[in-house]
Design a protein around this motif. Structure first.
Motif, PDB file in Angstrom:
ATOM      1  N   TYR A  30     -10.292   4.066 100.311  1.00 12.94           N
ATOM      2  CA  TYR A  30     -10.258   4.694 101.634  1.00 12.94           C
ATOM      3  C   TYR A  30     -11.495   5.560 101.838  1.00 12.94           C
ATOM      4  CZ  TYR A  30      -8.865   8.391 104.950  1.00 12.94           C
ATOM      5  OH  TYR A  30      -8.823   9.306 105.968  1.00 12.94           O
ATOM      6  N   ILE A  31     -11.851   6.328 100.790  1.00 10.93           N
ATOM      7  CA  ILE A  31     -13.008   7.215 100.863  1.00 10.93           C
ATOM      8  C   ILE A  31     -14.289   6.406 101.007  1.00 10.93           C
ATOM      9  CG2 ILE A  31     -14.378   8.897  99.557  1.00 10.93           C
ATOM     10  CD1 ILE A  31     -11.721   9.832  98.286  1.00 10.93           C
ATOM     11  N   LEU A  32     -14.416   5.348 100.201  1.00  7.85           N
ATOM     12  CA  LEU A  32     -15.616   4.521 100.245  1.00  7.85           C
ATOM     13  C   LEU A  32     -15.745   3.806 101.588  1.00  7.85           C
ATOM     14  CD1 LEU A  32     -15.606   3.053  96.631  1.00  7.85           C
ATOM     15  CD2 LEU A  32     -17.120   4.796  97.561  1.00  7.85           C
ATOM     16  N   PHE A  33     -14.618   3.406 102.172  1.00 12.08           N
ATOM     17  CA  PHE A  33     -14.678   2.757 103.486  1.00 12.08           C
ATOM     18  C   PHE A  33     -15.250   3.704 104.523  1.00 12.08           C
ATOM     19  CE2 PHE A  33     -12.689   2.357 107.680  1.00 12.08           C
ATOM     20  CZ  PHE A  33     -13.235   1.141 108.067  1.00 12.08           C
ATOM     21  N   LEU A  34     -14.836   4.967 104.474  1.00 10.30           N
ATOM     22  CA  LEU A  34     -15.342   5.948 105.448  1.00 10.30           C
ATOM     23  C   LEU A  34     -16.835   6.196 105.260  1.00 10.30           C
ATOM     24  CD1 LEU A  34     -12.447   8.574 105.542  1.00 10.30           C
ATOM     25  CD2 LEU A  34     -12.972   6.768 107.191  1.00 10.30           C
ATOM     26  N   ALA A  35     -17.317   6.077 104.011  1.00  7.10           N
ATOM     27  CA  ALA A  35     -18.745   6.222 103.761  1.00  7.10           C
ATOM     28  C   ALA A  35     -19.506   5.014 104.297  1.00  7.10           C
ATOM     29  CB  ALA A  35     -18.997   6.384 102.263  1.00  7.10           C
ATOM     30  N   ILE A  36     -18.944   3.832 104.073  1.00  5.10           N
ATOM     31  CA  ILE A  36     -19.572   2.589 104.496  1.00  5.10           C
ATOM     32  C   ILE A  36     -19.519   2.430 106.015  1.00  5.10           C
ATOM     33  CG2 ILE A  36     -19.307   0.066 104.429  1.00  5.10           C
ATOM     34  CD1 ILE A  36     -18.450   0.361 101.514  1.00  5.10           C
ATOM     35  N   ALA A  37     -18.538   3.075 106.657  1.00  5.77           N
ATOM     36  CA  ALA A  37     -18.346   2.916 108.107  1.00  5.77           C
ATOM     37  C   ALA A  37     -19.594   3.234 108.908  1.00  5.77           C
ATOM     38  CB  ALA A  37     -17.183   3.798 108.571  1.00  5.77           C
ATOM     39  N   GLY A  38     -20.376   4.222 108.446  1.00  2.77           N
ATOM     40  CA  GLY A  38     -21.613   4.551 109.146  1.00  2.77           C
ATOM     41  C   GLY A  38     -22.598   3.398 109.115  1.00  2.77           C
ATOM     42  N   MET A  39     -22.648   2.687 107.978  1.00  2.00           N
ATOM     43  CA  MET A  39     -23.510   1.513 107.870  1.00  2.00           C
ATOM     44  C   MET A  39     -23.022   0.404 108.798  1.00  2.00           C
ATOM     45  SD  MET A  39     -23.798   1.326 103.737  1.00  2.00           S
ATOM     46  CE  MET A  39     -23.457   2.782 102.759  1.00  2.00           C
ATOM     47  N   LEU A  40     -21.702   0.297 108.911  1.00  2.00           N
ATOM     48  CA  LEU A  40     -21.122  -0.701 109.808  1.00  2.00           C
ATOM     49  C   LEU A  40     -21.533  -0.428 111.256  1.00  2.00           C
ATOM     50  CD1 LEU A  40     -19.147  -3.117 110.066  1.00  2.00           C
ATOM     51  CD2 LEU A  40     -17.313  -1.460 110.363  1.00  2.00           C
ATOM     52  N   LEU A  41     -21.527   0.853 111.627  1.00  2.00           N
ATOM     53  CA  LEU A  41     -21.950   1.230 112.983  1.00  2.00           C
ATOM     54  C   LEU A  41     -23.429   0.926 113.205  1.00  2.00           C
ATOM     55  CD1 LEU A  41     -20.108   4.607 113.540  1.00  2.00           C
ATOM     56  CD2 LEU A  41     -19.822   2.530 114.892  1.00  2.00           C
ATOM     57  N   ASP A  42     -24.232   1.159 112.172  1.00  2.00           N
ATOM     58  CA  ASP A  42     -25.658   0.861 112.275  1.00  2.00           C
ATOM     59  C   ASP A  42     -25.853  -0.623 112.570  1.00  2.00           C
ATOM     60  OD1 ASP A  42     -28.435   1.398 112.083  1.00  2.00           O
ATOM     61  OD2 ASP A  42     -28.454   0.608 110.050  1.00  2.00           O
ATOM     62  N   ALA A  43     -25.147  -1.455 111.818  1.00  2.00           N
ATOM     63  CA  ALA A  43     -25.245  -2.902 112.018  1.00  2.00           C
ATOM     64  C   ALA A  43     -24.710  -3.300 113.395  1.00  2.00           C
ATOM     65  CB  ALA A  43     -24.466  -3.622 110.910  1.00  2.00           C
ATOM     66  N   TRP A  44     -23.572  -2.743 113.783  1.00  2.00           N
ATOM     67  CA  TRP A  44     -22.976  -3.075 115.080  1.00  2.00           C
ATOM     68  C   TRP A  44     -23.896  -2.681 116.232  1.00  2.00           C
ATOM     69  CZ3 TRP A  44     -19.067  -5.791 117.139  1.00  2.00           C
ATOM     70  CH2 TRP A  44     -18.768  -5.561 118.491  1.00  2.00           C
ATOM     71  N   ASN A  45     -24.521  -1.540 116.114  1.00  2.00           N
ATOM     72  CA  ASN A  45     -25.389  -1.040 117.163  1.00  2.00           C
ATOM     73  C   ASN A  45     -26.472  -2.053 117.538  1.00  2.00           C
ATOM     74  OD1 ASN A  45     -26.477   1.197 118.841  1.00  2.00           O
ATOM     75  ND2 ASN A  45     -28.177   1.053 117.415  1.00  2.00           N
ATOM     76  N   PHE A  46     -27.048  -2.685 116.523  1.00  5.63           N
ATOM     77  CA  PHE A  46     -28.116  -3.649 116.777  1.00  5.63           C
ATOM     78  C   PHE A  46     -27.563  -5.029 117.122  1.00  5.63           C
ATOM     79  CE2 PHE A  46     -30.040  -0.482 113.927  1.00  5.63           C
ATOM     80  CZ  PHE A  46     -31.036  -0.033 114.780  1.00  5.63           C
ATOM     81  N   ALA A  47     -26.517  -5.433 116.410  1.00  3.88           N
ATOM     82  CA  ALA A  47     -25.941  -6.751 116.655  1.00  3.88           C
ATOM     83  C   ALA A  47     -25.395  -6.853 118.072  1.00  3.88           C
ATOM     84  CB  ALA A  47     -24.821  -7.022 115.643  1.00  3.88           C
ATOM     85  N   ALA A  48     -24.722  -5.800 118.513  1.00  4.82           N
ATOM     86  CA  ALA A  48     -24.123  -5.797 119.841  1.00  4.82           C
ATOM     87  C   ALA A  48     -25.190  -5.849 120.926  1.00  4.82           C
ATOM     88  CB  ALA A  48     -23.252  -4.554 120.015  1.00  4.82           C
ATOM     89  N   PHE A  49     -26.274  -5.080 120.741  1.00  4.69           N
ATOM     90  CA  PHE A  49     -27.333  -5.089 121.753  1.00  4.69           C
ATOM     91  C   PHE A  49     -28.044  -6.437 121.794  1.00  4.69           C
ATOM     92  CE2 PHE A  49     -31.607  -4.067 123.414  1.00  4.69           C
ATOM     93  CZ  PHE A  49     -31.217  -3.597 124.664  1.00  4.69           C
ATOM     94  N   SER A  50     -28.229  -7.033 120.618  1.00  7.11           N
ATOM     95  CA  SER A  50     -28.840  -8.367 120.564  1.00  7.11           C
ATOM     96  C   SER A  50     -27.980  -9.379 121.311  1.00  7.11           C
ATOM     97  CB  SER A  50     -29.018  -8.801 119.106  1.00  7.11           C
ATOM     98  OG  SER A  50     -29.468 -10.132 119.022  1.00  7.11           O
ATOM     99  N   ALA A  51     -26.661  -9.338 121.057  1.00  7.35           N
ATOM    100  CA  ALA A  51     -25.747 -10.294 121.693  1.00  7.35           C
ATOM    101  C   ALA A  51     -25.635 -10.064 123.199  1.00  7.35           C
ATOM    102  CB  ALA A  51     -24.367 -10.197 121.041  1.00  7.35           C
ATOM    103  N   GLY A  52     -25.741  -8.795 123.621  1.00  6.86           N
ATOM    104  CA  GLY A  52     -25.587  -8.490 125.042  1.00  6.86           C
ATOM    105  C   GLY A  52     -26.900  -8.281 125.776  1.00  6.86           C
ATOM    106  N   ALA A  53     -28.014  -8.687 125.136  1.00  6.74           N
ATOM    107  CA  ALA A  53     -29.337  -8.461 125.725  1.00  6.74           C
ATOM    108  C   ALA A  53     -29.502  -9.153 127.074  1.00  6.74           C
ATOM    109  CB  ALA A  53     -30.423  -8.933 124.754  1.00  6.74           C
ATOM    110  N   PHE A  54     -28.868 -10.316 127.236  1.00  2.05           N
ATOM    111  CA  PHE A  54     -28.999 -11.050 128.502  1.00  2.05           C
ATOM    112  C   PHE A  54     -28.481 -10.220 129.676  1.00  2.05           C
ATOM    113  CE2 PHE A  54     -24.684 -11.976 127.191  1.00  2.05           C
ATOM    114  CZ  PHE A  54     -23.976 -11.988 128.385  1.00  2.05           C
ATOM    115  N   ALA A  55     -27.377  -9.464 129.448  1.00  2.00           N
ATOM    116  CA  ALA A  55     -26.802  -8.635 130.515  1.00  2.00           C
ATOM    117  C   ALA A  55     -27.689  -7.432 130.805  1.00  2.00           C
ATOM    118  CB  ALA A  55     -25.402  -8.173 130.114  1.00  2.00           C
TER     119      ALA A  55
END
Length: 462
Positions: A30-55
């Motif tokens: 549980y603790i490690l997931f919360l630490a990794i979650a920030g990395m997940l957000l970093d990845a999502w931030n770029f992946a989401a913008f790439s996928a929604g770039a057309f809009a």
């Protein structure tokens, strides 16, 4: 307050370090997931913008340079956040920085999702990037300080796993939105806004995360370190560790550069060669895959997004299998072979773009490129953490991620400009040259860093 001899304190430190690296922590997922979650957000931030770039493009109609800045400005913020946040997490602790970083992200991700124009979006993404960069430097430090030696290898591909997963999920979400609301201009806002909501949940949950035991050990706070082990591992070290509290080894500004004086330059060179290869390849090619599919006229938005899902899927497969491969063959061989296969993949993409192969080859060879990119070079963050001790881990993670983000900003910006000026073929040829230089360099720099003894690294610094 009881006084303890230097011998007692040093023995207590050795006991704590040995315990961390020899004990698999089944109670701390549980603790490690919360630490990794920030990395997940970093990845999502770029992946989401790439996928929604057309809009985003359809709403604001940016020029090639304006879009390059909008896509890459978060990397500029992350570069500043990484180098300063890495230092601050070594000075003030992992937990405090976890809370500060995520608070910044929550506020500015929300503001970015309601931006009225490109300038507002750029400003909010710049500040948001600071929180991301600082959190990744803190997160990698924390994960490798809360894991046993054998358990660490499970996190070898954590970066690849998170990025491949988020790219798949973000593109699948775009598909779902295209089917339900069509090619709406608000799709990019939904994708950015989702990250703010997720970050708020993570921020609330992080209030219960403990401090890093190894960070406390290097600060001389053995009492708190022992209490955290008792709470998270359910083990009482008792009299083996004295209840000493002493503010020692305080991080100074000089540690920005002292980190390079502890005979770890080959580790750094190895990791940064992977870093350069990955950053140019990802931001100059992978990031633009959804856009390139549209340029190459792979059908409707739904069709091109479906192809993007197919292309990114091998990345997840590579992330899952890479820890097993390094256990058997080591990280050196894996990274060298992966690097040359990336070059070969781009050569085939270039041949396809020149219409010497069927256009569907772009999908096949892009998928091949993604597979080897996620199989090897995505481990650059892990390589750094396998090779550096806790005393300097936050600072070296800051240097590492700052370099990544400086390259990323330049690569995203010039990728957009290169595609506009010389087309997909010119951009691909440029990346082939960069990646070939990195691949050859790895032959001389790479070694099996995952087989280093982490306890010895900690003892050297202590």
């Amino acid at each position: 307050m009881a006084e303890f001899s230097a011998e007692q304190i040093n023995k207590g430190k050795e006991t704590l370090i040995e315990f961390i690296f020899k004990t698999t922590n089944t109670n701390a997922r549980y603790i490690l997931f919360l630490a990794i979650a920030g990395m997940l957000l970093d990845a999502w931030n770029f992946a989401a913008f790439s996928a929604g770039a057309f809009a985003f493009k359809a709403e604001f109609h940016p020029t090639a340079s304006e879009f390059g800045i909008a896509a890459g400005i978060v990397n500029a913020g992350a570069a500043i956040g990484a180098i300063t946040g890495g230092y601050l997490t070594d000075r003030f602790g992992r937990k405090l920085m976890f809370m500060v970083n995520m608070s910044i992200f929550v506020l500015f991700a929300f503001l970015a999702s309601i931006s009225a124009n490109v300038t507002e979006f750029d400003v909010f993404r710049l500040i948001l990037g600071y929180g991301l960069g600082a959190d990744v430097a803190t997160g990698f430090s924390y994960v490798f300080e809360f894991s046993a030696k054998d358990q660490r290898k499970n996190y070898y591909s954590v970066w690849a796993y998170l990025w491949s997963t988020t790219y798949l999920v973000s593109n699948l979400l775009v598909l779902a939105l295209l089917y339900t609301i069509g090619p709406s201009l608000i799709i990019w806002r939904i994708l950015v806004g989702v990250s703010a909501v997720f970050a708020l949940v993570i921020l609330i949950l992080r209030t219960r995360i403990p401090e890093s035991v190894l960070w406390l050990v290097h600060r001389g706070d053995l009492k708190s370190a022992k209490e955290i082990i008792k709470k998270t591992y359910k083990v009482d070290l008792g009299e083996n560790v004295p209840d000493a509290v002493a503010n020692v080894n305080k991080t100074s500004v000089a540690d920005f550069f002292n980190v390079f004086r502890i005979k770890r330059n080959r580790v750094f060179g190895y990791a940064e060669t992977l870093n350069v290869l990955l950053s140019f390849s990802f931001w100059g090619f992978s990031f633009y895959i959804p856009i390139m599919l549209v340029i190459l006229k792979f059908g409707t938005l739904i069709t091109s997004t479906s192809y993007a899902v197919i292309i990114y899927l091998p990345g997840l497969i590579a992330a899952i299998i890479s820890p097993s491969i390094i256990r058997k063959y080591g990280d050196k061989n894996l990274n060298i072979i992966s690097a040359f296969m990336i070059v070969l993949s781009l050569v085939f993409v270039y041949i396809t773009l020149n219409k010497l192969l069927p256009s569907i080859g772009f999908v096949y060879f892009s998928a091949m490129f993604i597979f080897f990119l996620f199989l090897g070079p995505y481990s650059y963050n892990s390589i750094i953490n396998f090779g550096f001790p806790s005393r300097y881990r936050g600072t070296i993670n800051g240097w590492n991620y700052m370099i990544s983000k400086i390259i990323a900003f330049g690569s995203v910006f010039f990728g957009s400009v290169l595609i506009a000026l010389v087309g997909l073929k010119g951009n691909t040829l440029f990346l082939i040259i960069i990646d070939l230089v990195c691949s050859v360099s790895l032959i001389f720099l790479a070694f099996d860093v995952t087989r280093l003894d982490p306890a010895k690294l900690e003892e050297e610094v202590s």
